[in-house]
Enzyme design. Structure first.
Site, PDB file in Angstrom:
ATOM      1  N   SER A 142       0.833  -1.197   0.000  1.00 14.65           N
ATOM      2  CA  SER A 142       0.000   0.000   0.000  1.00 14.65           C
ATOM      3  C   SER A 142       0.866   1.244   0.000  1.00 14.65           C
ATOM      4  O   SER A 142       1.876   1.316   0.708  1.00 14.65           O
ATOM      5  CB  SER A 142      -0.887   0.001   1.252  1.00 14.65           C
ATOM      6  OG  SER A 142      -1.564   1.218   1.363  1.00 14.65           O
ATOM      7  N   TYR A 155      -1.535  -1.398  10.445  1.00 17.25           N
ATOM      8  CA  TYR A 155      -1.700  -1.788   9.034  1.00 17.25           C
ATOM      9  C   TYR A 155      -0.500  -1.318   8.203  1.00 17.25           C
ATOM     10  O   TYR A 155       0.086  -2.101   7.443  1.00 17.25           O
ATOM     11  CB  TYR A 155      -3.008  -1.178   8.512  1.00 17.25           C
ATOM     12  CG  TYR A 155      -3.214  -1.331   7.032  1.00 17.25           C
ATOM     13  CD1 TYR A 155      -3.686  -2.533   6.501  1.00 17.25           C
ATOM     14  CD2 TYR A 155      -2.943  -0.283   6.155  1.00 17.25           C
ATOM     15  CE1 TYR A 155      -3.878  -2.672   5.137  1.00 17.25           C
ATOM     16  CE2 TYR A 155      -3.138  -0.420   4.792  1.00 17.25           C
ATOM     17  CZ  TYR A 155      -3.605  -1.614   4.288  1.00 17.25           C
ATOM     18  OH  TYR A 155      -3.789  -1.766   2.935  1.00 17.25           O
TER      19      TYR A 155
HETATM   20  N1  LIG Z   1      -8.955  -1.395  -1.325  1.00 10.11           N
HETATM   21  C1  LIG Z   1      -7.961  -0.520  -1.253  1.00 10.11           C
HETATM   22  O1  LIG Z   1      -8.138   0.687  -1.478  1.00 10.11           O
HETATM   23  C2  LIG Z   1      -6.575  -0.971  -0.904  1.00 10.11           C
HETATM   24  C3  LIG Z   1      -5.531  -0.014  -0.880  1.00 10.11           C
HETATM   25  C4  LIG Z   1      -4.245  -0.427  -0.594  1.00 10.11           C
HETATM   26  C5  LIG Z   1      -3.979  -1.773  -0.362  1.00 10.11           C
HETATM   27  N2  LIG Z   1      -4.992  -2.667  -0.369  1.00 10.11           N
HETATM   28  C6  LIG Z   1      -4.668  -4.089  -0.100  1.00 10.11           C
HETATM   29  O2  LIG Z   1      -5.225  -4.905  -1.109  1.00 10.11           O
HETATM   30  C7  LIG Z   1      -5.583  -6.171  -0.559  1.00 10.11           C
HETATM   31  C8  LIG Z   1      -7.047  -6.474  -0.845  1.00 10.11           C
HETATM   32  O3  LIG Z   1      -7.832  -5.421  -0.310  1.00 10.11           O
HETATM   33  P1  LIG Z   1      -9.412  -5.337  -0.567  1.00 10.11           P
HETATM   34  O4  LIG Z   1      -9.785  -3.927  -0.326  1.00 10.11           O
HETATM   35  O5  LIG Z   1      -9.759  -5.997  -1.855  1.00 10.11           O
HETATM   36  O6  LIG Z   1      -9.941  -6.211   0.663  1.00 10.11           O
HETATM   37  P2  LIG Z   1     -11.382  -6.861   0.932  1.00 10.11           P
HETATM   38  O7  LIG Z   1     -12.396  -6.311  -0.012  1.00 10.11           O
HETATM   39  O8  LIG Z   1     -11.595  -6.725   2.382  1.00 10.11           O
HETATM   40  O9  LIG Z   1     -11.149  -8.412   0.563  1.00 10.11           O
HETATM   41  C9  LIG Z   1     -10.220  -9.117   1.305  1.00 10.11           C
HETATM   42  C10 LIG Z   1     -10.166 -10.552   0.793  1.00 10.11           C
HETATM   43  O10 LIG Z   1      -9.224 -11.259   1.615  1.00 10.11           O
HETATM   44  C11 LIG Z   1      -9.890 -12.331   2.269  1.00 10.11           C
HETATM   45  N3  LIG Z   1      -9.353 -12.481   3.616  1.00 10.11           N
HETATM   46  C12 LIG Z   1      -9.260 -11.552   4.590  1.00 10.11           C
HETATM   47  N4  LIG Z   1      -8.731 -12.096   5.699  1.00 10.11           N
HETATM   48  C13 LIG Z   1      -8.477 -13.391   5.401  1.00 10.11           C
HETATM   49  C14 LIG Z   1      -7.951 -14.476   6.129  1.00 10.11           C
HETATM   50  N5  LIG Z   1      -7.562 -14.353   7.412  1.00 10.11           N
HETATM   51  N6  LIG Z   1      -7.857 -15.677   5.524  1.00 10.11           N
HETATM   52  C15 LIG Z   1      -8.252 -15.832   4.236  1.00 10.11           C
HETATM   53  N7  LIG Z   1      -8.757 -14.853   3.482  1.00 10.11           N
HETATM   54  C16 LIG Z   1      -8.871 -13.645   4.078  1.00 10.11           C
HETATM   55  C17 LIG Z   1     -11.358 -11.964   2.295  1.00 10.11           C
HETATM   56  O11 LIG Z   1     -12.131 -13.145   2.430  1.00 10.11           O
HETATM   57  P3  LIG Z   1     -13.555 -13.122   3.244  1.00 10.11           P
HETATM   58  O12 LIG Z   1     -14.524 -12.487   2.300  1.00 10.11           O
HETATM   59  O13 LIG Z   1     -13.843 -14.544   3.491  1.00 10.11           O
HETATM   60  O14 LIG Z   1     -13.315 -12.317   4.497  1.00 10.11           O
HETATM   61  C18 LIG Z   1     -11.487 -11.283   0.921  1.00 10.11           C
HETATM   62  O15 LIG Z   1     -11.573 -12.242  -0.109  1.00 10.11           O
HETATM   63  C19 LIG Z   1      -5.257  -6.089   0.947  1.00 10.11           C
HETATM   64  O16 LIG Z   1      -3.979  -6.631   1.175  1.00 10.11           O
HETATM   65  C20 LIG Z   1      -5.253  -4.595   1.206  1.00 10.11           C
HETATM   66  O17 LIG Z   1      -4.467  -4.236   2.311  1.00 10.11           O
HETATM   67  C21 LIG Z   1      -6.277  -2.309  -0.606  1.00 10.11           C
END
Ligand SMILES: NC(=O)c1ccc[n+]([C@@H]2O[C@H](COP(=O)([O-])OP(=O)(O)OC[C@H]3O[C@@H](n4cnc5c(N)ncnc54)[C@H](OP(=O)(O)O)[C@@H]3O)[C@@H](O)[C@H]2O)c1
Length: 250
Positions: A142, A155
Site C-alpha cells: 500500500s 496496518y
Molecule cells: N482497497 C484498497 O483501497 C486498498 C488499498 C491499498 C492496499 N490494499 C490491499 O489490497 C488487498 C485487498 O484489499 P481489498 O480492499 O480488496 O480487501 P477486501 O475487499 O476486504 O477483501 C479481502 C479478501 O481477503 C480475504 N481475507 C481476509 N482475511 C483473510 C484471512 N484471514 N484468511 C483468508 N482470506 C482472508 C477476504 O475473504 P472473506 O470475504 O472470506 O473475508 C477477501 O476475499 C489487501 O492486502 C489490502 O491491504 C487495498
C-alpha cells in the site's frame, strides 16, 4: 493481448471479494489455472465459483483462514495436489482496522500482523517447493506505508514490512530465477465502498479524487493489469521492485 499465460498456475490469497477477486478473474480469463482462498462462506464465494466455472479452466476456491498457520499448510498441500506446481503467488488477503494508536489492542495488532505479514511469509515459504524458474511472487502493499495514516499504524507497519521481505527474497532467490515484487496500491474502489452509507461514500470519493493525479479511484481490474504484467515474461527482468498502482496519489 495474449501475454502467453495460458496453462500457467497461480495461487491468489483472498479472492472472494475486492481486489483479489479482480485478480483471480483476470488471471482465469488469461488462461491461468487459479487456486484462491477465502476466510468465511458467503454469497460472494458462491458467485466466484459460478463465474470461474463459466470462464473455464482448472480453478479451485478453497476455505482457509490465513491467520491460522495450520490452515496455510493445508491450503498449500491442496494447491500442490490440485495444480502440481505454481508459476505465480499473489499475497493479496489483508486485514485492517481504524483505531487510535493509544487504544490499539494486542489482539487487533496480532490479527492484522498475522493476516498481512506472517501469512504472506508462510505462504511464500510453503510455496517455495512448488515454484520453478521464471515464477513470480507478487505482494500486495500500500502507498499508505510510505506516507503513513493516522489510526492505521499497525496496518501500515505490515505493508512496510512486506517491502523489506520482498527485497530480501528477491536477492536470496534470484539465482533460482524466482522474482518478488510489491504492488503499492492507492485507493481502489471495491464493494466495500458500495456498502458504505451514501453520504460517507461521497465524502471519501471526493477526498481521494482530489488527492489523485488521475482524478479518480482505481479499480480491481487495474490492479489485475499490473499482476498480469508481473506474471508474464514481459517483466522477466523486474524483481525487488515496488510498482505503484495508485493513479498518482499524494
Ligand atoms: N482497497 C484498497 O483501497 C486498498 C488499498 C491499498 C492496499 N490494499 C490491499 O489490497 C488487498 C485487498 O484489499 P481489498 O480492499 O480488496 O480487501 P477486501 O475487499 O476486504 O477483501 C479481502 C479478501 O481477503 C480475504 N481475507 C481476509 N482475511 C483473510 C484471512 N484471514 N484468511 C483468508 N482470506 C482472508 C477476504 O475473504 P472473506 O470475504 O472470506 O473475508 C477477501 O476475499 C489487501 O492486502 C489490502 O491491504 C487495498
Amino acid at each position: 493481448m495474449d501475454l502467453g499465460l495460458k496453462g500457467r498456475k497461480a495461487l491468489v490469497t483472498g479472492g472472494s471479494r475486492g481486489i483479489g477477486r479482480g485478480v483471480v478473474t483476470a488471471l482465469a480469463a488469461a488462461g491461468v489455472d487459479v487456486v484462491t482462498c477465502y476466510r468465511q462462506d458467503s454469497a460472494a464465494v458462491d458467485s466466484l465459483r459460478h463465474e470461474l466455472k463459466e470462464t473455464g479452466g482448472q480453478h479451485h476456491v478453497l476455505r482457509a483462514d490465513l491467520a491460522r498457520p495450520e490452515q496455510i499448510t493445508e491450503l498449500l498441500a491442496e494447491t500442490r495436489d490440485r495444480l502440481g506446481g505454481l508459476d505465480l503467488v499473489v499475497n493479496n488477503a489483508g486485514a485492517i482496522s481504524h483505531v487510535p494508536y493509544a487504544e490499539l489492542s494486542i489482539e487487533d495488532w496480532h490479527r492484522v500482523v498475522d493476516t498481512n505479514l506472517t501469512a504472506a511469509h508462510l505462504v511464500i515459504q510453503g510455496a517455495l517447493p512448488l515454484l520453478g524458474p521464471g515464477s513470480s511472487v507478487v505482494n500486495i502493499g500500500s502507498k499508505s506505508s510510505e506516507v503513513g495514516i493516522p489510526l492505521r499504524a499497525h496496518y501500515t507497519a505490515t505493508k512496510a514490512a512486506l517491502r523489506g521481505l520482498t527485497r530480501s527474497l528477491a536477492k536470496e532467490f534470484g539465482d533460482r530465477d524466482i522474482r518478488f515484487n510489491v504492488l503499492a496500491l492507492g485507493v481502489i474502489e471495491t464493494e466495500a465502498f458500495d456498502e458504505m452509507p451514501a453520504d460517507r461514500r461521497a465524502v471519501l470519493l471526493d477526498r481521494y479524487r482530489g488527492k489523485t493525479a488521475l482524478g479518480r479511484l482505481g479499480t480491481p481490474a487495474e490492479v489485475a493489469g499490473a499482476v498480469l504484467f508481473l506474471a508474464s515474461d514481459l517483466s522477466r527482468y523486474v524483481t525487488g521492485a515496488t510498482i505503484h498502482v495508485d493513479g498518482g496519489i499524494s
